[in-house]
Design a protein around this motif. Structure first.
Motif, PDB file in Angstrom:
ATOM      1  N   GLY A  14      -5.229  53.921 -61.819  1.00 22.83           N
ATOM      2  CA  GLY A  14      -5.411  53.769 -63.422  1.00 22.83           C
ATOM      3  C   GLY A  14      -4.878  52.529 -63.640  1.00 22.83           C
ATOM      4  N   GLU A  15      -4.353  52.478 -65.027  1.00 24.80           N
ATOM      5  CA  GLU A  15      -3.639  51.196 -65.649  1.00 24.80           C
ATOM      6  C   GLU A  15      -2.582  51.404 -66.796  1.00 24.80           C
ATOM      7  OE1 GLU A  15      -6.753  48.912 -67.450  1.00 24.80           O
ATOM      8  OE2 GLU A  15      -7.008  50.337 -68.850  1.00 24.80           O
ATOM      9  N   VAL A  16      -2.042  50.407 -67.067  1.00 30.43           N
ATOM     10  CA  VAL A  16      -0.956  50.322 -68.082  1.00 30.43           C
ATOM     11  C   VAL A  16      -1.415  49.149 -68.816  1.00 30.43           C
ATOM     12  CG1 VAL A  16       1.445  50.633 -68.926  1.00 30.43           C
ATOM     13  CG2 VAL A  16       0.746  51.570 -66.687  1.00 30.43           C
ATOM     14  N   THR A  17      -1.478  49.152 -70.001  1.00 27.03           N
ATOM     15  CA  THR A  17      -1.569  47.858 -70.873  1.00 27.03           C
ATOM     16  C   THR A  17      -0.655  48.111 -72.200  1.00 27.03           C
ATOM     17  OG1 THR A  17      -3.311  48.877 -72.365  1.00 27.03           O
ATOM     18  CG2 THR A  17      -4.090  47.902 -70.410  1.00 27.03           C
ATOM     19  N   PHE A  18      -0.520  46.858 -72.673  1.00 19.51           N
ATOM     20  CA  PHE A  18       0.257  46.406 -73.741  1.00 19.51           C
ATOM     21  C   PHE A  18      -0.304  45.467 -74.277  1.00 19.51           C
ATOM     22  CE2 PHE A  18       3.458  44.280 -76.536  1.00 19.51           C
ATOM     23  CZ  PHE A  18       3.733  45.446 -77.533  1.00 19.51           C
ATOM     24  N   GLY A  19      -0.841  45.518 -75.672  1.00 24.09           N
ATOM     25  CA  GLY A  19      -1.831  44.725 -76.243  1.00 24.09           C
ATOM     26  C   GLY A  19      -3.041  44.317 -75.562  1.00 24.09           C
ATOM     27  N   LEU A  25       1.735  50.736 -76.372  1.00 26.21           N
ATOM     28  CA  LEU A  25       1.683  50.625 -75.072  1.00 26.21           C
ATOM     29  C   LEU A  25       0.862  51.814 -74.506  1.00 26.21           C
ATOM     30  CD1 LEU A  25       3.442  49.441 -72.468  1.00 26.21           C
ATOM     31  CD2 LEU A  25       5.418  50.910 -73.097  1.00 26.21           C
ATOM     32  N   VAL A  26      -0.004  51.592 -73.592  1.00 27.00           N
ATOM     33  CA  VAL A  26      -0.830  52.701 -73.047  1.00 27.00           C
ATOM     34  C   VAL A  26      -0.820  52.816 -71.532  1.00 27.00           C
ATOM     35  CG1 VAL A  26      -3.148  53.411 -73.111  1.00 27.00           C
ATOM     36  CG2 VAL A  26      -2.366  52.135 -75.035  1.00 27.00           C
ATOM     37  N   ILE A  27      -0.589  54.067 -71.145  1.00 26.44           N
ATOM     38  CA  ILE A  27      -0.853  54.477 -69.709  1.00 26.44           C
ATOM     39  C   ILE A  27      -1.957  55.512 -69.424  1.00 26.44           C
ATOM     40  CG2 ILE A  27       1.277  55.978 -69.998  1.00 26.44           C
ATOM     41  CD1 ILE A  27       1.673  55.499 -66.861  1.00 26.44           C
ATOM     42  N   THR A  34      -0.185  57.260 -75.117  1.00 30.37           N
ATOM     43  CA  THR A  34      -0.180  56.181 -76.107  1.00 30.37           C
ATOM     44  C   THR A  34       1.332  55.992 -76.737  1.00 30.37           C
ATOM     45  OG1 THR A  34      -2.504  55.820 -76.325  1.00 30.37           O
ATOM     46  CG2 THR A  34      -1.212  54.697 -77.873  1.00 30.37           C
ATOM     47  N   PHE A  35       1.877  54.980 -76.674  1.00 30.40           N
ATOM     48  CA  PHE A  35       3.348  54.936 -77.134  1.00 30.40           C
ATOM     49  C   PHE A  35       3.129  54.031 -78.339  1.00 30.40           C
ATOM     50  CE2 PHE A  35       4.140  55.950 -72.983  1.00 30.40           C
ATOM     51  CZ  PHE A  35       4.900  56.867 -72.860  1.00 30.40           C
ATOM     52  N   GLU A  36       3.571  54.404 -79.575  1.00 27.49           N
ATOM     53  CA  GLU A  36       3.393  53.438 -80.743  1.00 27.49           C
ATOM     54  C   GLU A  36       4.345  52.923 -81.336  1.00 27.49           C
ATOM     55  OE1 GLU A  36       0.636  55.166 -83.651  1.00 27.49           O
ATOM     56  OE2 GLU A  36      -0.966  55.877 -82.097  1.00 27.49           O
ATOM     57  N   PRO A  37       4.458  51.737 -81.998  1.00 22.08           N
ATOM     58  CA  PRO A  37       5.684  51.016 -82.684  1.00 22.08           C
ATOM     59  C   PRO A  37       6.003  52.023 -83.798  1.00 22.08           C
ATOM     60  CG  PRO A  37       3.736  49.864 -83.095  1.00 22.08           C
ATOM     61  CD  PRO A  37       3.237  50.908 -82.182  1.00 22.08           C
TER      62      PRO A  37
END
Length: 202
Positions: A58-63, A7-9, A25-28
């Motif tokens: 900006g942006e937030v993404t997951f996968g 999960l990235v912001i 960046t948030f990692e599992p």
């Protein structure tokens, strides 16, 4: 680790006015704490990470896709104030959620000591605040999701149940989830692997 798991912001959070630029960046497998004064933007950050609020820039993404995209349906769960269907007892609510999610909550009900409450013909609104919070956590924590975003989940819990919550969140992170917790609890902060101070530029 594949980017699909992260999960990235990289953007400014806020509603009409930007509060802060955050790049992270948030990692599992990792448990993250969000700390900061009231009004600093912790809840706003969680809403943004969940895809319920767009970043100001900006942006937030997951996968690789926005968290609110249909491809991420069910991948991210944000847990805040306890919400229940008003016309159902707690037992009826649990049964409904098990049918809907196909998740067996038997172990969760034992962990959170809810068995004696299930037969009561009472809506959750008539339970104590601590009982409601325990029931809500028992339902929400174990959904088949990849990212768990928690907004002060220790609220309404006494010391024993806060310790139980901390242990459960650690277990969920160890099982491979991204766990992000906005909290004022010193014990919860100490249990997390990383701490992000929100609003420290404000």
């Amino acid at each position: 680790m594949a980017d699909v798991d992260k999960l990235v912001i990289a953007g400014e959070i806020g509603r009409q006015t930007a509060l802060e630029y955050i790049e992270y960046t948030f990692e599992p497998g990792v448990m993250y704490a969000l700390s900061g004064r009231n009004g600093a933007g912790k809840s706003t950050l969680l809403l943004t990470l969940a895809g319920e609020l767009e970043p100001v820039s900006g942006e937030v993404t997951f996968g690789g896709t926005p968290p609110g995209d249909v491809t991420n349906a069910g991948n991210i769960v944000r847990v805040s104030d306890p919400i229940f269907l008003p016309d159902l007892s707690l037992g009826e609510h649990i049964e409904l959620m098990q049918r809907k999610t196909k998740v067996d909550l038997s172990d969760a009900l034992t962990t959170w000591q809810l068995g004696e409450l299930l037969p009561l013909p009472l809506p959750p609104a008539q339970l104590s605040s601590g009982q409601r919070q325990r029931a809500f956590l028992a339902i929400q924590l174990y959904l088949p999701t990849q990212v768990l975003l928690m907004d002060e989940p220790e609220r309404y819990l006494d010391t024993h149940w806060q310790q139980c919550l901390t242990a459960e969140l650690r277990n969920l992170a160890s099982a491979g989830r991204v766990v992000v917790v906005a909290t004022h609890s010193a014990d919860m902060l100490a249990a997390c692997d990383h701490r992000i101070v929100v609003g420290h530029h404000g």
